[in-house]
Design a protein around this motif. Structure first.
Motif, PDB file in Angstrom:
ATOM      1  N   GLN A 276       0.838  -1.191   0.000  1.00  0.00           N
ATOM      2  CA  GLN A 276       0.000   0.000   0.000  1.00  0.00           C
ATOM      3  C   GLN A 276       0.879   1.249   0.000  1.00  0.00           C
ATOM      4  O   GLN A 276       2.064   1.186   0.322  1.00  0.00           O
ATOM      5  CB  GLN A 276      -0.917  -0.011   1.216  1.00  0.00           C
ATOM      6  N   TYR A 277       0.305   2.363  -0.405  1.00  0.00           N
ATOM      7  CA  TYR A 277       1.055   3.618  -0.405  1.00  0.00           C
ATOM      8  C   TYR A 277       0.404   4.597   0.558  1.00  0.00           C
ATOM      9  O   TYR A 277      -0.780   4.468   0.906  1.00  0.00           O
ATOM     10  CB  TYR A 277       1.134   4.212  -1.819  1.00  0.00           C
ATOM     11  N   ASP A 279      -1.340   7.697   1.162  1.00  0.00           N
ATOM     12  CA  ASP A 279      -2.127   8.645   0.384  1.00  0.00           C
ATOM     13  C   ASP A 279      -2.010  10.035   1.010  1.00  0.00           C
ATOM     14  O   ASP A 279      -2.425  10.236   2.161  1.00  0.00           O
ATOM     15  CB  ASP A 279      -3.590   8.199   0.381  1.00  0.00           C
ATOM     16  N   ASN A 288      -2.993   0.853  -4.233  1.00  0.00           N
ATOM     17  CA  ASN A 288      -2.564   1.639  -5.383  1.00  0.00           C
ATOM     18  C   ASN A 288      -3.155   1.017  -6.649  1.00  0.00           C
ATOM     19  O   ASN A 288      -2.733  -0.066  -7.054  1.00  0.00           O
ATOM     20  CB  ASN A 288      -1.033   1.655  -5.453  1.00  0.00           C
ATOM     21  N   GLN A 333      -1.142  12.978  -5.018  1.00  0.00           N
ATOM     22  CA  GLN A 333      -1.675  11.622  -4.895  1.00  0.00           C
ATOM     23  C   GLN A 333      -1.356  10.789  -6.135  1.00  0.00           C
ATOM     24  O   GLN A 333      -0.882   9.644  -6.044  1.00  0.00           O
ATOM     25  CB  GLN A 333      -3.191  11.679  -4.692  1.00  0.00           C
ATOM     26  N   THR A 336       2.410  10.035  -6.512  1.00  0.00           N
ATOM     27  CA  THR A 336       2.811   9.023  -5.536  1.00  0.00           C
ATOM     28  C   THR A 336       2.447   7.633  -6.040  1.00  0.00           C
ATOM     29  O   THR A 336       3.246   6.691  -5.962  1.00  0.00           O
ATOM     30  CB  THR A 336       2.143   9.278  -4.173  1.00  0.00           C
ATOM     31  N   GLN A 337       1.228   7.494  -6.575  1.00  0.00           N
ATOM     32  CA  GLN A 337       0.819   6.215  -7.154  1.00  0.00           C
ATOM     33  C   GLN A 337       1.743   5.821  -8.307  1.00  0.00           C
ATOM     34  O   GLN A 337       2.165   4.662  -8.413  1.00  0.00           O
ATOM     35  CB  GLN A 337      -0.625   6.316  -7.642  1.00  0.00           C
ATOM     36  N   GLN A 340       5.419   4.864  -6.975  1.00  0.00           N
ATOM     37  CA  GLN A 340       5.429   3.600  -6.236  1.00  0.00           C
ATOM     38  C   GLN A 340       5.139   2.420  -7.152  1.00  0.00           C
ATOM     39  O   GLN A 340       5.761   1.367  -7.060  1.00  0.00           O
ATOM     40  CB  GLN A 340       4.408   3.659  -5.096  1.00  0.00           C
ATOM     41  N   ALA A 341       4.179   2.591  -8.083  1.00  0.00           N
ATOM     42  CA  ALA A 341       3.804   1.496  -8.979  1.00  0.00           C
ATOM     43  C   ALA A 341       4.935   1.143  -9.935  1.00  0.00           C
ATOM     44  O   ALA A 341       5.202  -0.044 -10.180  1.00  0.00           O
ATOM     45  CB  ALA A 341       2.551   1.878  -9.768  1.00  0.00           C
TER      46      ALA A 341
END
Length: 461
Positions: A276-277, A279, A288, A333, A336-337, A340-341
């Protein structure tokens, strides 16, 4: 490891069973894949890759000072150092892109600067005088998405064929894949990018390939062997239209079953679930959606040898980049997704032994304005993009990063950038690495020759 923008994953922390499973079932050393991550809505390139040398950063903060949260303090930015410095320029990433900073510093990511839809190189004077052909309907979501994804940015008969699909059409005749049904895969519904003249695209979700409603699970408790829908779909037809429809349906159901059997599961015993990230909107850990889509791509790749393919093209999408308002928190947001992805997915590929054979790249409708409205930005033109993977000549920037400021040489109003690198060059470089010859690249991209005798960008070995 963890970044300030959200939790990120190291390949060394992935479940060992998923690593072993992918290594055993994926296509091996001859395999290559392209993964298009489309940032739907128009990503703000100005706020994604930021020039931090004093004059550039001063111009950036002046232009963005009217919107809360868009003039980032320099101490919050994530600095990057280019292997090939640009004279007098320094750069940083948006504070939310810790995952991409990690990839960049590891030499596994590169930036392609100021890229956008063009028919030929264009100057500000030519654009203002309307003396050079330009893509139709600049700043329009629908038209510029089509221009990015299709093989002709000025419309015409080629506008309904995506360049990913056109590349797949050529791959069909080159002996890479014994089953062309599994060359083009989308996790975001039917995509223009994957539309070919002879190739097909399959849709898949985190639940697996999409079955025909009422066929896989018959209504009213009817056993599958007595399903009347199955009888209807497999009946012999004399009408030519009905016969061809039956061919398409039966081909789809067979492909759905084969793909479902080849994909590794998500989680335990399969492909490790993404972390998970954090948020920034809620300050809570959450799932995510982009990482889940890329996990689905990894699950398909894991079964590529069983599908008879050594070349695959994927399309995934992350939406809501049309940030006319509330941009500061919404963009944080989304980025960040994204960061990280991309780090999670690249870690999966490295751990599976495919780290040099899968190249992921971003695309978007267009960039956004440098100047801001109340708390957002408007539609632009050129933007900056990321390319990720072991084949990437990373920790570098390709193309020309523009002078920052309003009314500079590449500005056609409010900081809308005239692209200095074309989609044709960007895509042609990816297609050449994927396996097309130079003549085939020029066949797919009819405007490619307009950008010089050697339009390739050099970000892939």
């Amino acid at each position: 490891m963890a970044s300030m923008a959200g939790l990120s994953v190291s390949p060394f922390l992935l479940e060992l069973n998923s690593v072993a499973a992918m290594a055993q079932t994926s296509g091996g050393s001859g395999y290559r894949a392209l993964v298009c991550v489309f940032l739907q809505g128009g990503n703000d390139g100005h706020g994604t890759v930021i020039a931090t040398d004093p004059s550039s950063f001063s111009a950036f903060t002046t232009a963005r000072s009217g919107a809360p949260g868009l003039a980032y303090p320099i101490g919050e930015l994530l600095p990057i150092v280019l292997r090939t410095p640009q004279s007098g320029r320094t750069f940083a990433l948006n504070p939310a892109l810790g995952g991409i900073q990690n990839l960049f510093n590891a030499g596994r990511a590169a930036i392609v600067a100021n890229t956008g839809t063009l028919i030929a190189p264009a100057t500000k004077a030519q654009v203002n005088a309307n003396s050079i052909p330009l893509p139709a309907s600049l700043f329009s979501h629908f038209d510029q998405t089509a221009a990015w994804q299709a093989i002709a940015s000025n419309g015409g008969s080629a506008e309904h064929v995506g360049w990913g699909g056109a590349v797949a059409d050529l791959i069909e005749g080159m002996g890479y894949n014994t089953n062309s049904m599994f060359t083009c895969i989308s996790t975001a519904g039917i995509a223009l990018f994957l539309s070919g003249q002879t190739s097909f695209q399959l849709n898949v979700t985190s639940a697996g390939p999409i079955p025909i409603s009422g066929l896989a699970e018959p209504p009213f408790g009817i056993p599958p062997s007595a399903n009347p829908l199955s009888s209807i779909l497999t009946a012999e037809e004399s009408n030519l239209f009905a016969k061809e429809y039956g061919v398409v349906v039966n081909r789809s159901t067979a492909a759905q079953a084969q793909l479902a059997g080849a994909m590794l599961p998500a989680g335990a015993g399969g492909i490790a679930n993404p972390p998970q990230y954090l948020d920034p909107m809620t300050n809570k850990l959450t799932d995510n959606p982009l990482a889940t889509s890329l996990q689905t791509v990894a699950r398909v790749i894991s079964g590529s040898s069983g599908l008879g393919v050594t070349r695959q093209i994927f399309y995934v999408q992350l939406g809501s980049f049309d940030t006319h308002n509330n941009q500061a928190i919404q963009h944080a947001q989304l980025l960040t997704q994204l960061g990280q992805a991309l780090e999670y997915f690249d870690g999966l590929m490295v751990a599976s032994g495919l780290g040099n054979q899968v190249t992921t790249f971003t695309a978007s409708d267009f960039g956004r304005t440098l100047t801001c409205n109340t708390d957002g930005t408007d539609h632009g033109w050129g933007s900056h993009h990321f390319v990720v993977g072991g084949a990437v000549q990373g920790q570098n920037m390709y193309g020309e990063y523009p002078i920052v400021g309003v009314n500079q040489a590449n500005d056609v109003g409010a900081g809308r950038l005239i692209p200095t690198t074309s989609v044709d060059q960007y895509a042609g470089t990816l297609a050449r690495w994927f396996g097309l010859s130079d003549s085939q690249v020029r066949q797919v991209f009819p405007n490619f020759a307009n950008f010089g005798s050697n339009p390739y960008l050099g970000f892939l070995g």
